[in-house]
Design a protein around this motif. Structure first.
Motif, PDB file in Angstrom:
ATOM      1  N   ALA A  33     -14.539  -5.047  46.040  1.00  0.00           N
ATOM      2  CA  ALA A  33     -14.519  -3.710  46.643  1.00  0.00           C
ATOM      3  C   ALA A  33     -15.812  -2.962  46.348  1.00  0.00           C
ATOM      4  O   ALA A  33     -16.371  -2.275  47.216  1.00  0.00           O
ATOM      5  N   GLY A  34     -16.300  -3.086  45.123  1.00  0.00           N
ATOM      6  CA  GLY A  34     -17.549  -2.413  44.765  1.00  0.00           C
ATOM      7  C   GLY A  34     -18.722  -2.893  45.606  1.00  0.00           C
ATOM      8  O   GLY A  34     -19.541  -2.091  46.081  1.00  0.00           O
ATOM      9  N   LEU A  35     -18.811  -4.186  45.822  1.00  0.00           N
ATOM     10  CA  LEU A  35     -19.900  -4.725  46.637  1.00  0.00           C
ATOM     11  C   LEU A  35     -19.775  -4.282  48.093  1.00  0.00           C
ATOM     12  O   LEU A  35     -20.782  -3.983  48.756  1.00  0.00           O
ATOM     13  N   ALA A  93     -13.092   3.625  37.384  1.00  0.00           N
ATOM     14  CA  ALA A  93     -12.800   3.202  38.761  1.00  0.00           C
ATOM     15  C   ALA A  93     -11.759   4.098  39.406  1.00  0.00           C
ATOM     16  O   ALA A  93     -11.890   4.479  40.580  1.00  0.00           O
ATOM     17  N   TRP A  94     -10.714   4.455  38.669  1.00  0.00           N
ATOM     18  CA  TRP A  94      -9.648   5.292  39.219  1.00  0.00           C
ATOM     19  C   TRP A  94     -10.172   6.659  39.645  1.00  0.00           C
ATOM     20  O   TRP A  94      -9.836   7.168  40.725  1.00  0.00           O
ATOM     21  N   GLY A 129     -26.311   8.426  44.875  1.00  0.00           N
ATOM     22  CA  GLY A 129     -25.680   8.477  46.185  1.00  0.00           C
ATOM     23  C   GLY A 129     -24.225   8.061  46.067  1.00  0.00           C
ATOM     24  O   GLY A 129     -23.825   7.381  45.107  1.00  0.00           O
ATOM     25  N   VAL A 130     -23.413   8.434  47.051  1.00  0.00           N
ATOM     26  CA  VAL A 130     -21.979   8.177  46.988  1.00  0.00           C
ATOM     27  C   VAL A 130     -21.683   6.682  46.947  1.00  0.00           C
ATOM     28  O   VAL A 130     -20.879   6.202  46.138  1.00  0.00           O
ATOM     29  N   MET A 174     -19.800   1.948  43.983  1.00  0.00           N
ATOM     30  CA  MET A 174     -19.944   0.535  43.646  1.00  0.00           C
ATOM     31  C   MET A 174     -19.962   0.338  42.128  1.00  0.00           C
ATOM     32  O   MET A 174     -19.232  -0.511  41.583  1.00  0.00           O
ATOM     33  N   LEU A 175     -20.767   1.113  41.424  1.00  0.00           N
ATOM     34  CA  LEU A 175     -20.870   0.982  39.971  1.00  0.00           C
ATOM     35  C   LEU A 175     -19.521   1.232  39.304  1.00  0.00           C
ATOM     36  O   LEU A 175     -19.093   0.472  38.419  1.00  0.00           O
ATOM     37  N   ASN A 176     -18.830   2.260  39.738  1.00  0.00           N
ATOM     38  CA  ASN A 176     -17.531   2.594  39.145  1.00  0.00           C
ATOM     39  C   ASN A 176     -16.518   1.467  39.349  1.00  0.00           C
ATOM     40  O   ASN A 176     -15.750   1.134  38.449  1.00  0.00           O
ATOM     41  N   LEU A 177     -16.510   0.873  40.554  1.00  0.00           N
ATOM     42  CA  LEU A 177     -15.561  -0.201  40.832  1.00  0.00           C
ATOM     43  C   LEU A 177     -15.895  -1.475  40.047  1.00  0.00           C
ATOM     44  O   LEU A 177     -14.987  -2.193  39.597  1.00  0.00           O
TER      45      LEU A 177
END
Length: 499
Positions: A483-485, A414-415, A376-377, A382-385
């Motif tokens: 931010a990810g959380l 993240a980028w 899911g988006v 979250m994982l990427n951040l």
């Protein structure tokens, strides 16, 4: 363009190459941004700026975006002519940005460099802002995420080349050092290339893409037409008065205590928003200022929650862009002398590192659709951040500068996510006829954290963290993790999958 729609009230699906052409201009736009992000601190230091002056000098960039993007979004929503709706803005911005890139490395003084950063960033913003709305205009709902992923790919690809250019030119024998106060030829030649690439890539999109006329766009998006926001006068007056008073008091406290001037700009920004809110209540209903303030009041819930994700993400990115050069040159190369061989080797290596994270971003953009389909988006973002935050924190901790490429893997992941997934969540949540305006307002949550970072990071480092640039990267990493959380709080308007 294919004449038949795949579903009622939706646009025709575009081919891979049509999406490629409409996104190609982002290659040039990011080429300009990458040259700015990886070299401007170096230019400022070469012209005599001290470490704690750098954030204030960078103020021009986010301030410009804060002013330009909502205005360009509002105007492009209401533009239609021989050359289209968004494309005239692409063209004008690209021409101005290309000229600014060519002139930038020849600035004779620090204050002129700060002003040129303002001109460059304004020009790039004029070209960039309509590109986000362009995807919403041209693509059906189930292809928009693919459109933003293509933009993410070109953002990474353009940045890879641009960030590495000084390093590459040095390898070809171009001088990488110069006299005190003079920009090295490696940087000059890189900016010349940037001007050519930026203009050429944007013109490719302008010449190879078409736009729907307003009446056709309205027919396709009949289910998502403009909801005309009316300004809540009492709310605008109340919020405007509070912001104006808070901003003025903040500036008075900063001036009275003799604190850093960057904090004056933050207070001035708060007061400025308050003043604009009050002015919006006195101008004609339907005028640009009145409409923009009304639309800020009426932001969709998805946009409000995404604002917090964007705030911490871009605070982290801005800390990285400002302080990576100082961190790497001081920690890994042992020099802060801008005329030394060690400093300039370190600065060039930062360019390579920035190229690397953009390369990883371009590659990861290809894989993001599969990750989104699996998680899911929101969870994918979250994982990427989280990976990006760990990458930033690791930069000062790794001993061998070559191993910093491992840090850049996390930053690149993240980028790629930051420049695509929030727009995927947002584009289906705003009225079609206000796509440009809301994309411009959404830019506030990119700009405001940069202003806050530029205002407080230098102050905090100088007074509480030993003026050690690496501490800014620790703060940035923590913000990226936050931010990810927070991404888990965002609820998508529609399906959380890629087509």
């Amino acid at each position: 363009m294919n004449a038949s729609a795949t579903a009622a009230n939706d646009k025709p699906r575009l081919s891979f190459w049509q999406i490629w052409n409409m996104s190609f201009g982002f290659l040039g736009i990011q080429f300009g941004f990458a040259l700015q992000n990886s070299n401007v601190s170096r230019i400022f230091e070469t012209l005599g700026a001290k470490t704690d002056d750098i954030p204030a000098l960078w103020m021009a960039a986010p301030l410009t975006g804060l002013l330009v993007q909502p205005i360009i979004g509002y105007l492009s929503d209401r533009t239609w002519g021989r050359f289209g709706r968004r494309r005239p803005y692409f063209t004008i911005g690209a021409i101005l940005a290309s000229l600014a890139l060519v002139f930038f490395p020849h600035v004779p003084a620090l204050w002129i460099a700060a002003g040129m950063l303002w001109v460059l960033d304004a020009s790039i913003n004029i070209a960039m802002e309509p590109f986000r709305a362009f995807v919403g205009d041209q693509l059906p709902t189930n292809q928009r995420s693919s459109g933003f992923a293509m933009q993410s790919f070109f953002i990474g690809a353009g940045s890879v080349i641009a960030s590495a250019l000084p390093y590459v030119f040095e390898r070809f024998g171009v001088a990488n050092t110069a006299a005190q106060g003079v920009i090295p030829d490696t940087v000059k030649y890189s900016f010349y290339c940037g001007g050519v690439v930026l203009l050429g890539a944007v013109l490719w999109t302008v010449l190879r893409s078409k736009e729907y006329p307003p009446e056709v766009l309205a027919a396709h998006d009949a289910h998502r037409q403009v909801v005309h926001s009316s300004l809540d006068q009492s709310k605008a007056r109340r919020h405007g008065s509070i912001a104006l008073i808070v901003g003025i008091l903040a500036m008075a406290i900063v001036a009275g205590l003799g604190l850093e001037r960057e904090l004056l700009i933050l207070g001035g920004g708060i007061a400025g928003y308050g003043l604009l809110s009050l002015l919006a209540t006195s101008v004609r209903s339907g005028s640009m200022l009145n409409v923009i303030i009304a639309d800020i009041q009426g932001m969709p819930a998805v946009m409000k929650r995404l604002a917090w994700v964007q705030f911490f993400s871009w605070f982290a990115l801005f800390a990285m862009w400002i302080y990576t050069t100082q961190t790497v040159t001081a920690v890994h190369y042992g020099s802060s002398d801008t005329t030394s061989v060690a400093y300039n080797e370190g600065a060039n290596w930062v360019g390579v590192l920035f190229a690397a994270y953009n390369l990883f971003a371009a590659l990861w953009a290809i894989g993001i659709p599969k990750l989104v389909n699996a998680l899911g988006v929101r969870r994918a973002h979250m994982l990427n951040l989280l990976l990006g935050g760990l990458g930033l924190i690791s930069i000062p901790l790794i001993g061998d500068p070559k191993l910093l490429l491992i840090s850049m893997v996390g930053v690149g992941v993240a980028w790629a996510s930051i420049v695509s997934l929030p727009y995927t969540l947002l584009s289906d949540s705003v009225p079609a006829g206000k796509m440009g305006t809301y994309m411009g307002i959404f830019n506030f949550f990119i700009v405001i954290p940069q202003l806050v970072a530029a205002s407080i990071l230098g102050f905090v480092l100088k007074h509480y963290l030993g003026n050690f640039a690496a501490n800014a990267l620790y703060i940035g990493g923590a913000c990226m993790i936050i931010a990810g959380l927070l991404a888990l709080r965002v609820r998508a308007a529609q399906s959380e999958s890629y087509a």
